[in-house]
Each structure stands twice: as C-alpha cells, then as structure tokens.
Design a protein around this motif. Structure first.
Motif, PDB file in Angstrom:
ATOM      1  N   ILE A 300       0.841  -1.263   0.155  1.00  0.00           N
ATOM      2  CA  ILE A 300       0.010  -0.064  -0.097  1.00  0.00           C
ATOM      3  C   ILE A 300       0.941   1.349  -0.136  1.00  0.00           C
ATOM      4  CG2 ILE A 300      -1.698   1.219   1.401  1.00  0.00           C
ATOM      5  CD1 ILE A 300      -2.844  -1.262   2.217  1.00  0.00           C
ATOM      6  N   MET A 301       1.881   1.156   0.947  1.00  0.00           N
ATOM      7  CA  MET A 301       2.703   2.233   0.952  1.00  0.00           C
ATOM      8  C   MET A 301       3.593   2.465  -0.406  1.00  0.00           C
ATOM      9  SD  MET A 301       3.704   4.983   3.127  1.00  0.00           S
ATOM     10  CE  MET A 301       5.008   5.987   3.438  1.00  0.00           C
ATOM     11  N   LEU A 302       4.208   1.435  -0.825  1.00  0.00           N
ATOM     12  CA  LEU A 302       4.902   1.868  -2.292  1.00  0.00           C
ATOM     13  C   LEU A 302       3.980   2.189  -3.452  1.00  0.00           C
ATOM     14  CD1 LEU A 302       7.560   1.311  -3.601  1.00  0.00           C
ATOM     15  CD2 LEU A 302       7.037  -0.926  -3.873  1.00  0.00           C
ATOM     16  N   GLU A 303       2.725   1.593  -3.457  1.00  0.00           N
ATOM     17  CA  GLU A 303       1.879   2.013  -4.517  1.00  0.00           C
ATOM     18  C   GLU A 303       1.414   3.436  -4.307  1.00  0.00           C
ATOM     19  OE1 GLU A 303       1.369   0.383  -7.470  1.00  0.00           O
ATOM     20  OE2 GLU A 303       2.816  -1.133  -6.607  1.00  0.00           O
ATOM     21  N   ASP A 304       1.137   3.776  -3.052  1.00  0.00           N
ATOM     22  CA  ASP A 304       0.654   5.281  -3.061  1.00  0.00           C
ATOM     23  C   ASP A 304       1.965   6.166  -3.295  1.00  0.00           C
ATOM     24  OD1 ASP A 304      -0.911   7.294  -1.834  1.00  0.00           O
ATOM     25  OD2 ASP A 304       0.509   7.496  -0.268  1.00  0.00           O
ATOM     26  N   LEU A 305       3.105   5.867  -3.051  1.00  0.00           N
ATOM     27  CA  LEU A 305       4.213   6.852  -3.442  1.00  0.00           C
ATOM     28  C   LEU A 305       4.313   6.861  -4.851  1.00  0.00           C
ATOM     29  CD1 LEU A 305       7.121   5.968  -0.666  1.00  0.00           C
ATOM     30  CD2 LEU A 305       5.595   8.119  -1.089  1.00  0.00           C
ATOM     31  N   LYS A 306       4.416   5.509  -5.782  1.00  0.00           N
ATOM     32  CA  LYS A 306       4.436   5.726  -7.067  1.00  0.00           C
ATOM     33  C   LYS A 306       2.981   6.279  -7.666  1.00  0.00           C
ATOM     34  CE  LYS A 306       5.083   1.270  -8.544  1.00  0.00           C
ATOM     35  NZ  LYS A 306       4.761   0.034  -8.737  1.00  0.00           N
ATOM     36  N   THR A 307       2.158   6.294  -7.206  1.00  0.00           N
ATOM     37  CA  THR A 307       0.862   7.250  -7.717  1.00  0.00           C
ATOM     38  C   THR A 307       1.100   8.510  -7.454  1.00  0.00           C
ATOM     39  OG1 THR A 307      -0.795   5.432  -7.454  1.00  0.00           O
ATOM     40  CG2 THR A 307      -1.377   7.549  -7.565  1.00  0.00           C
ATOM     41  N   ARG A 308       1.453   9.088  -6.271  1.00  0.00           N
ATOM     42  CA  ARG A 308       1.702  10.424  -5.928  1.00  0.00           C
ATOM     43  C   ARG A 308       2.789  11.020  -7.170  1.00  0.00           C
ATOM     44  NH1 ARG A 308       0.111  12.274  -0.512  1.00  0.00           N
ATOM     45  NH2 ARG A 308      -0.814  10.580   0.490  1.00  0.00           N
ATOM     46  N   ILE A 309       3.884  10.109  -7.264  1.00  0.00           N
ATOM     47  CA  ILE A 309       5.086  10.520  -8.279  1.00  0.00           C
ATOM     48  C   ILE A 309       4.170  10.750  -9.692  1.00  0.00           C
ATOM     49  CG2 ILE A 309       7.028   9.862  -9.394  1.00  0.00           C
ATOM     50  CD1 ILE A 309       7.963   8.547  -6.663  1.00  0.00           C
ATOM     51  N   GLU A 310       3.500   9.854 -10.149  1.00  0.00           N
ATOM     52  CA  GLU A 310       3.016   9.916 -11.546  1.00  0.00           C
ATOM     53  C   GLU A 310       1.950  11.079 -11.573  1.00  0.00           C
ATOM     54  OE1 GLU A 310       1.498   5.994 -11.669  1.00  0.00           O
ATOM     55  OE2 GLU A 310       3.460   4.887 -11.915  1.00  0.00           O
ATOM     56  N   THR A 311       1.392  11.451 -10.419  1.00  0.00           N
ATOM     57  CA  THR A 311       0.227  12.408 -10.692  1.00  0.00           C
ATOM     58  C   THR A 311       0.690  13.526 -10.075  1.00  0.00           C
ATOM     59  OG1 THR A 311      -0.613  11.724  -8.508  1.00  0.00           O
ATOM     60  CG2 THR A 311      -1.488  10.476 -10.506  1.00  0.00           C
ATOM     61  N   THR A 312       1.669  13.844  -9.984  1.00  0.00           N
ATOM     62  CA  THR A 312       2.302  15.266  -9.361  1.00  0.00           C
ATOM     63  C   THR A 312       3.416  15.572 -10.455  1.00  0.00           C
ATOM     64  OG1 THR A 312       2.098  14.453  -7.091  1.00  0.00           O
ATOM     65  CG2 THR A 312       3.270  16.470  -7.632  1.00  0.00           C
ATOM     66  N   PRO A 313       3.187  16.732 -11.163  1.00  0.00           N
ATOM     67  CA  PRO A 313       4.128  17.211 -12.166  1.00  0.00           C
ATOM     68  C   PRO A 313       5.369  17.352 -11.384  1.00  0.00           C
ATOM     69  CG  PRO A 313       2.136  18.393 -12.531  1.00  0.00           C
ATOM     70  CD  PRO A 313       1.931  17.481 -11.209  1.00  0.00           C
ATOM     71  N   ILE A 314       6.603  17.304 -11.985  1.00  0.00           N
ATOM     72  CA  ILE A 314       7.957  17.464 -11.587  1.00  0.00           C
ATOM     73  C   ILE A 314       8.068  18.756 -11.055  1.00  0.00           C
ATOM     74  CG2 ILE A 314       9.110  17.822 -13.670  1.00  0.00           C
ATOM     75  CD1 ILE A 314      10.419  16.175 -10.625  1.00  0.00           C
ATOM     76  N   GLU A 315       7.303  19.831 -11.773  1.00  0.00           N
ATOM     77  CA  GLU A 315       7.638  21.116 -10.980  1.00  0.00           C
ATOM     78  C   GLU A 315       7.141  21.411  -9.652  1.00  0.00           C
ATOM     79  OE1 GLU A 315       7.450  21.106 -15.391  1.00  0.00           O
ATOM     80  OE2 GLU A 315       6.018  20.320 -13.758  1.00  0.00           O
ATOM     81  N   ARG A 316       6.217  20.577  -9.274  1.00  0.00           N
ATOM     82  CA  ARG A 316       5.830  20.432  -7.697  1.00  0.00           C
ATOM     83  C   ARG A 316       6.696  19.619  -6.846  1.00  0.00           C
ATOM     84  NH1 ARG A 316      -0.289  18.946  -7.945  1.00  0.00           N
ATOM     85  NH2 ARG A 316      -0.024  19.217  -5.768  1.00  0.00           N
ATOM     86  N   ARG A 317       7.302  18.903  -7.531  1.00  0.00           N
ATOM     87  CA  ARG A 317       8.417  18.023  -6.718  1.00  0.00           C
ATOM     88  C   ARG A 317       9.925  18.480  -7.046  1.00  0.00           C
ATOM     89  NH1 ARG A 317       8.986  13.053  -9.412  1.00  0.00           N
ATOM     90  NH2 ARG A 317       7.368  13.647 -10.960  1.00  0.00           N
TER      91      ARG A 317
END
Length: 320
Positions: A300-317
């Motif tokens: 659950i934790m790993l998939e959540d992090l992967k989803t956040r990465i995929e849905t958050t533009p790199i500019e916001r990261r």
C-alpha cells in the motif's frame, strides 16, 4: 545419481546458512577487518567462517592480498544467489502472516540523511491515518547502503541518491533539489552581501563523503571546484546534520540543499555564499526491488508513493 547432482545434494545438506550471511556482509565490505566490525565479531572468527564456506563450496570466493580484497568469479555468482536467499529468509514472516482485513504489516524504509520532501511527509501522514495498526521504521544510511538493503530485500524501499541504476531494481524520481554553498557565524564571509566567487578562492571547505567527481554528488564537486575552494576538504560526513554542524561551527564553506537550509538561513545560523545562479540539481529517487515479496502495508505504501509521483508534475516536486 550423477556426480554433479551428488555435489549439489552435499552442499544442500552441509551448508551452514550463517556462513552465507557472513559472506554477504564480507562481499559488501572493504576487508576482513571491515566485515568483522559490521558483524560485531573478531577478525579470526570471520576469517575462519570464510574459509569454512570456501571449503564447503569448493571454490575460492574472495581474493585476499595486501591492498586487494575482491570477489572472484565464483564469489560474484554466490553473492548474487546469497542475496536472494537472505532476502527470502527475511521475508518468511511475510509469507507466513495471517490474512486479516486490518493492515498490520511493518514498513522499513532506508533513506539518505538529507531527504526533506513534503510529498513523502504527506504520504506517511495519510498512510498512518488510514492504517494505524501498521508500523514504520526509517533507517538513515548512505545512499549506497540504502540501495544494498533494498537489493538484499532487507528493506521495503529506499529514498536516496542514485549513481548507477541496478537492472534488478526499479527507480522513480521522487523529487529534485538544488545545492548551494554556505558558511557559519564564525566564518569571515558570514553576513557579507557583496560576495563574489573570487572571495571563496583558497578557502577551506567541508562536504559529503559522496561529493567527488566519480560519485553521486559530482555536480556539487564541480560547483566547489568552480569556486576555487581549497582542494583539501577539512571535514566530511555521510549525514547532512553533521555537514551542517561543521558549517555552523566555522570549519569551512559547505554544500546544503537550498530548501533544507532555508530555515537555518532565516534563523541566522548559516549564510549563503556564491554562486547564487545555475546551482547544481540533484535528483532523489524512490528505489524498490520488484522481486521482494511485500506485505500488505508495504504494498500500500509503495503503490501510494508511485501514484503520487506519477500524478504530481515534477515542477511541484522540485524544491529550490
């Protein structure tokens, strides 16, 4: 029974699994002495364990000579297999756990010491709110050790710097940070607003152990070189907190991520010095082992992090 089959059965019957663990640690060490320190054993005991394993395997595993400590071809092959075996043993609790509706698993993250990431913080907060019975462990270590723990399946995933990607592992860029140079209150440049790069020429510096042209902080090493800081680094550490301590104590000019240093700058603890533009960008990655058998909490934790990465533009990261 064929001779090679008999040999395989003999190894299976006689092999001491503790010797494999000792060998894995030695393979990740610089010498017998270094391995003994990590294992918290006496050097003769470790040397004896390696000799017994070589006798059982029937192959020399490590070339040991003054100034040389390298895995042989057989050692490289055994190391790869031993990592898998060690990982499987470490994950036994996962295989044997009882399935329940409530998520109760344990998540072990290995992270580099300078990880400051709002996206990760929010993921942790929401994970705990949704699964209060799950437990988390965060181990701070060098990036290379963090990745080694993931490869050995001793950690759920790592958040760290990446020098060269291992084809056995998976990577996603979690965020990008920029490094600047700073000094502390005792330093003669502290508080000066009229500084140029020329003012740094020949000054002492402190830095991270990976701040070298052949390592993950190569862009930071190039920034130091362009500022004509003294070649000799007077203080190093693999932990950001200790590099920060040496900067504040006035040992020398040193690099820190801008977004990490911002609070100290505002508090008057450190002072940024040139360069102020075209600062080196460093990417911090999420790293995991696709061969690991994860418990529900880890999944659950790993998939959540992967989803956040995929849905958050790199500019916001990207943290400046």
């Amino acid at each position: 029974m064929r001779p090679d089959t008999r040999s395989a059965h003999r190894v299976l019957r006689d092999l001491d699994w503790n010797l494999l663990h000792t060998f894995v640690v030695l393979a990740q060490s610089r010498s017998i002495t270094d391995g003994a320190r990590k294992l918290r054993l006496q050097q003769p005991s470790v040397s004896s364990a390696l000799k017994r394993l070589e006798d059982q395997i029937g192959r020399r595993l490590i070339d040991r000579a003054p100034g040389r400590f390298d895995l042989t071809e057989a050692g490289e092959l055994l190391y790869a297999e031993a990592l898998d075996i060690q990982g499987a043993v470490l994950r036994l609790a996962t295989v044997l756990r009882e399935t329940t509706d409530e998520v109760r698993g344990h998540v072990r993250m290995t992270v580099a010491s300078h990880v400051v990431c709002p996206l990760l913080d929010s993921a942790l907060a929401e994970f705990h709110a949704a699964h209060p019975s799950a437990t988390c462990q965060i181990d701070v270590m060098t990036s290379s050790d963090a990745i080694a723990a993931v490869e050995a399946r001793a950690a759920s995933f790592a958040i760290c710097l990446v020098r060269a990607k291992n084809p056995k592992l998976e990577y996603r860029r979690l965020y990008r940070e920029f490094f600047g140079l700073f000094c502390g209150p005792p330093h003669p440049l502290f508080g000066r607003r009229d500084l140029t790069r020329a003012d740094l020429k020949g000054l002492a510096s402190v830095s991270f152990q990976t701040d070298r042209l052949q390592d993950v902080l190569k862009p930071v090493a190039l920034m130091r070189a362009a500022s004509d800081l003294e070649d000799h680094i007077v203080g190093t550490s693999s932990h950001l907190e200790e590099v920060r301590r040496m900067i504040i104590a006035g040992l020398g000019v040193g690099p820190l991520p801008l977004h990490v240093a911002a609070r100290d700058v505002a508090a008057g603890e450190i002072w940024q010095v040139p360069p102020y533009d075209d600062l080196p960008a460093i990417d911090v990655h999420l790293v995991w082992n696709p061969r690991s058998k994860l418990n529900r909490a880890e999944q659950i934790m790993l998939e959540d992090l992967k989803t956040r990465i995929e849905t958050t533009p790199i500019e916001r990261r990207t943290y400046r």
